[in-house]
Scaffold this motif. Structure first.
Motif, PDB file in Angstrom:
ATOM      1  N   LYS A 221      25.744  65.696  64.428  1.00 19.92           N
ATOM      2  CA  LYS A 221      24.956  65.224  63.288  1.00 19.92           C
ATOM      3  C   LYS A 221      25.267  63.789  62.881  1.00 19.92           C
ATOM      4  O   LYS A 221      24.387  63.081  62.381  1.00 19.92           O
ATOM      5  N   GLY A 222      26.505  63.376  63.068  1.00 22.03           N
ATOM      6  CA  GLY A 222      26.848  62.021  62.613  1.00 22.03           C
ATOM      7  C   GLY A 222      27.846  61.313  63.486  1.00 22.03           C
ATOM      8  O   GLY A 222      28.417  60.289  63.075  1.00 22.03           O
ATOM      9  N   GLY A 223      28.086  61.811  64.681  1.00 21.37           N
ATOM     10  CA  GLY A 223      29.006  61.153  65.590  1.00 21.37           C
ATOM     11  C   GLY A 223      30.455  61.297  65.163  1.00 21.37           C
ATOM     12  O   GLY A 223      30.816  62.075  64.270  1.00 21.37           O
ATOM     13  N   THR A 224      31.276  60.503  65.795  1.00 21.03           N
ATOM     14  CA  THR A 224      32.718  60.578  65.541  1.00 21.03           C
ATOM     15  C   THR A 224      33.097  60.288  64.090  1.00 21.03           C
ATOM     16  O   THR A 224      33.935  61.002  63.510  1.00 21.03           O
ATOM     17  N   PRO A 225      32.517  59.261  63.426  1.00 21.72           N
ATOM     18  CA  PRO A 225      32.921  59.000  62.030  1.00 21.72           C
ATOM     19  C   PRO A 225      32.698  60.190  61.103  1.00 21.72           C
ATOM     20  O   PRO A 225      33.528  60.458  60.226  1.00 21.72           O
ATOM     21  N   LEU A 226      31.587  60.924  61.298  1.00 20.03           N
ATOM     22  CA  LEU A 226      31.329  62.068  60.428  1.00 20.03           C
ATOM     23  C   LEU A 226      32.303  63.199  60.725  1.00 20.03           C
ATOM     24  O   LEU A 226      32.751  63.902  59.803  1.00 20.03           O
ATOM     25  N   LEU A 227      32.659  63.396  61.985  1.00 15.07           N
ATOM     26  CA  LEU A 227      33.636  64.422  62.325  1.00 15.07           C
ATOM     27  C   LEU A 227      34.994  64.083  61.692  1.00 15.07           C
ATOM     28  O   LEU A 227      35.652  64.956  61.110  1.00 15.07           O
ATOM     29  N   VAL A 228      35.406  62.832  61.783  1.00 18.22           N
ATOM     30  CA  VAL A 228      36.679  62.409  61.195  1.00 18.22           C
ATOM     31  C   VAL A 228      36.645  62.588  59.676  1.00 18.22           C
ATOM     32  O   VAL A 228      37.595  63.080  59.059  1.00 18.22           O
ATOM     33  N   GLN A 229      35.527  62.194  59.055  1.00 12.26           N
ATOM     34  CA  GLN A 229      35.406  62.335  57.598  1.00 12.26           C
ATOM     35  C   GLN A 229      35.492  63.795  57.175  1.00 12.26           C
ATOM     36  O   GLN A 229      36.138  64.146  56.167  1.00 12.26           O
ATOM     37  N   THR A 230      34.846  64.693  57.942  1.00 10.15           N
ATOM     38  CA  THR A 230      34.873  66.122  57.629  1.00 10.15           C
ATOM     39  C   THR A 230      36.292  66.682  57.695  1.00 10.15           C
ATOM     40  O   THR A 230      36.728  67.423  56.799  1.00 10.15           O
ATOM     41  N   LEU A 231      37.033  66.302  58.736  1.00 14.05           N
ATOM     42  CA  LEU A 231      38.391  66.810  58.907  1.00 14.05           C
ATOM     43  C   LEU A 231      39.348  66.210  57.883  1.00 14.05           C
ATOM     44  O   LEU A 231      40.234  66.905  57.364  1.00 14.05           O
ATOM     45  N   GLU A 232      39.190  64.936  57.570  1.00 16.92           N
ATOM     46  CA  GLU A 232      40.068  64.325  56.572  1.00 16.92           C
ATOM     47  C   GLU A 232      39.856  64.955  55.198  1.00 16.92           C
ATOM     48  O   GLU A 232      40.810  65.166  54.446  1.00 16.92           O
ATOM     49  N   LYS A 233      38.608  65.280  54.892  1.00 16.59           N
ATOM     50  CA  LYS A 233      38.317  65.907  53.612  1.00 16.59           C
ATOM     51  C   LYS A 233      38.884  67.318  53.536  1.00 16.59           C
ATOM     52  O   LYS A 233      39.395  67.748  52.490  1.00 16.59           O
ATOM     53  N   ALA A 234      38.825  68.054  54.665  1.00 15.84           N
ATOM     54  CA  ALA A 234      39.284  69.446  54.670  1.00 15.84           C
ATOM     55  C   ALA A 234      40.807  69.560  54.716  1.00 15.84           C
ATOM     56  O   ALA A 234      41.381  70.505  54.169  1.00 15.84           O
TER      57      ALA A 234
END
Length: 412
Positions: A221-234
Motif C-alpha cells: 500500500k505504501g512501500g517501505t516507508p509505510l511498512l517502517v512507519q507501521t512497525l515503529e508505531k506498533a
C-alpha cells in the motif's frame, strides 16, 4: 811459526803430556792427523740402566699459502669468503644454481599470493556493492527518538522481479505481480545479547491512513516507508537500518555457499511451496531452503510454524556465509557477493561496513523469538509486547525473560 807461549804447542793441549792421543776426544786430532771432522759431535756412550733418549721432536708441515698470497697478493679479511676465481678463457664454466632452486624465491611467491588474495577478498564486496539498489525507507511522519544500540528491519519480499517464468515455476512462486512481505524480522544489537524477533505477516496492525489490516499489506500500500512507519508505531522501536531480500536472493545465497542444513521436526509435504522433505537434519539447496521458509499450510499453527522455519534458515545461511571456507575459496566468495546485487536491497543510509555488521550480527543471535501473541491468529499480546519492545528500546536485552521470548509467541 813459533808455537804458542802457553805450553800447548799451539794445539790447545799440554805439550808432552798426551803422547798416545788419549785426550784427542777433548782437544781433537792433532794437525796432520787422519780425522777429517775434528769438531764433529761424539756419540754419548750409554751406560747400563740409563733411560732411553727422547724421540726427536716432530716438525709441523709448512702451511700452504693460498694462490693469491703465493704471488704477493693481499689475503681476504677474516670471516669473508674469497671471491671464486674466474674460469680460464675457453675453459668449462661451473654450473649455476637455477632461480627456482633458491628458497627465497618460493617465499616471495607465497607472500605475493597472500597479498593478491587479501586484495581480492576486500575488493570483491566493494565491487558488488556498487551494483546494489538502495531504498529510501525512512518515513516522513513523526518517528521515535534515537535509541541505544542498532535495530535492523529485515524484510523477505515475495517479489518475483528478476525471475524468469521458468524460475518462477521451478520455485513455485506464482504471481509475478505480487508485492507482499512474507518475512518481517527485527534484529537488535547493542550491549546486551543480540535479539531477533519475528513479526507474523498476518499480524493485524494499524496501518497509518488505511486502518487495521495485515502488516504485510503495508508494503504493497505504501512501500517501505509505510511498512517502517507501521512497525515503529506498533513497537515503539526506531528502525536504524533496512535490508530487503527477494525470493531469488535466498536461493542464490544458499547455492553460493554450497547449501545449508535444516532440521524439520516432521516430514513436510507442502503443495503451495513445493516442499517435500523428510524428518531430521539434512543438507538442502537454495530452492528447497526457499520452500522451507515459505511452507505453512501443513501445520495447524500455520504462520507461527513458518516464522520459526525462517529464523532457522537465516541462522543456517549466516553460519555458512561467515565460515572460513566461504572466504578462503575464491569461487565461493565471488558467487556469494555476486548474488547480493541482484536480489538484495539496502537502506539508502547503509554502507558496505553497515551491511557487514548486519551479516555478522545475524550469525550471533543469542535470543530468537516471535512477538508475544495473545492467540494463534497472530493477535499481539499488548502487555507482554510492550514489555519486550520496551527493553529492546532501552538496550536491556539481557533482561528479556523467557515468558517474553518464546518460539511461537504464545505464552507457555
Amino acid at each position: 811459526m813459533a808455537g804458542r807461549g802457553d805450553g800447548t804447542g799451539g794445539s790447545g793441549r799440554p805439550s808432552g803430556e798426551d803422547p798416545d792421543g788419549q785426550f784427542d776426544w777433548i782437544y781433537g786430532t792433532p794437525r796432520g792427523g787422519s780425522d777429517p771432522e775434528p769438531t764433529r759431535r761424539i756419540p754419548v756412550q750409554r751406560r747400563p740402566g740409563d733411560a732411553p733418549p727422547p724421540p726427536p721432536a716432530a716438525h709441523p708441515a709448512p702451511r700452504r699459502l693460498p694462490p693469491a698470497e703465493q704471488y704477493g697478493g693481499t689475503p681476504p679479511p677474516p670471516g669473508r669468503r674469497p671471491a671464486p676465481a674466474s674460469p680460464a678463457p675457453g675453459g668449462p664454466r661451473p654450473p649455476r644454481r637455477g632461480r627456482w632452486s633458491r628458497p627465497r624465491t618460493y617465499v616471495r611467491l607465497v607472500l605475493l599470493a597472500l597479498v593478491l588474495w587479501l586484495v581480492y577478498t576486500v575488493a570483491v564486496p566493494f565491487v558488488a556493492w556498487n551494483r546494489v539498489d538502495k531504498v529510501d525507507f525512512e518515513p516522513s511522519a513523526e518517528r521515535p527518538a534515537e535509541q541505544p544500540g542498532t535495530t535492523y528491519l529485515l524484510v523477505g519480499s515475495d517479489s518475483r522481479a528478476g525471475l524468469s517464468p521458468e524460475e518462477r515455476k521451478r520455485l513455485h512462486t506464482g504471481d509475478a505481480a505480487s508485492e507482499l512481505t512474507d518475512t518481517i524480522l527485527l534484529l537488535h544489537t547493542g550491549d546486551g545479547p543480540t535479539t531477533l524477533v519475528s513479526i507474523p505477516r498476518d499480524s493485524p496492525l494499524d496501518i497509518p491512513g488505511f486502518g487495521v489490516s495485515k502488516v504485510n499489506s503495508a508494503y504493497a500500500k505504501g512501500g517501505t516507508p509505510l511498512l517502517v512507519q507501521t512497525l515503529e508505531k506498533a513497537t515503539g522501536l526506531r528502525v536504524d537500518q533496512y535490508v530487503e531480500i527477494g525470493f531469488g536472493g535466498l536461493v542464490g545465497v544458499v547455492d553460493a555457499v554450497g547449501g545449508i542444513e535444516i532440521c524439520p521436526q516432521q516430514r513436510i509435504k507442502d503443495k503451495d511451496s513445493g516442499l517435500n522433505v523428510k524428518k531430521g537434519c539434512q543438507e538442502v539447496d537454495g530452492a528447497t531452503a526457499l520452500a522451507y521458509s515459505r511452507a505453512r499450510k501443513y501445520s495447524p499453527i500455520s504462520d507461527l510454524a513458518r516464522v520459526q522455519q525462517q529464523r532457522e534458515v537465516i541462522a543456517a545461511v549466516g553460519d555458512k556465509v561467515l565460515s572460513p571456507w566461504s572466504v578462503l575459496n575464491p569461487l565461493r566468495w565471488w558467487g556469494l557477493n555476486s548474488s547480493v546485487p541482484d536480489f538484495f536491497r539496502f537502506g539508502d543510509s547503509t554502507g558496505p561496513v553497515d551491511a557487514g555488521r548486519w551479516a555478522l550480527a545475524m550469525t550471533k543471535v543469542e535470543k530468537s523469538c516471535t512477538v508475544p501473541l495473545a492467540r494463534a491468529d497472530t493477535t499481539w499480546d499488548a502487555e507482554r509486547s510492550k514489555r519486550l519492545f520496551g527493553r529492546i528500546a532501552e538496550d536491556r536485552t539481557d533482561e528479556i525473560t523467557a515468558d517474553l521470548c518464546t518460539a511461537t509467541g504464545l505464552a507457555d
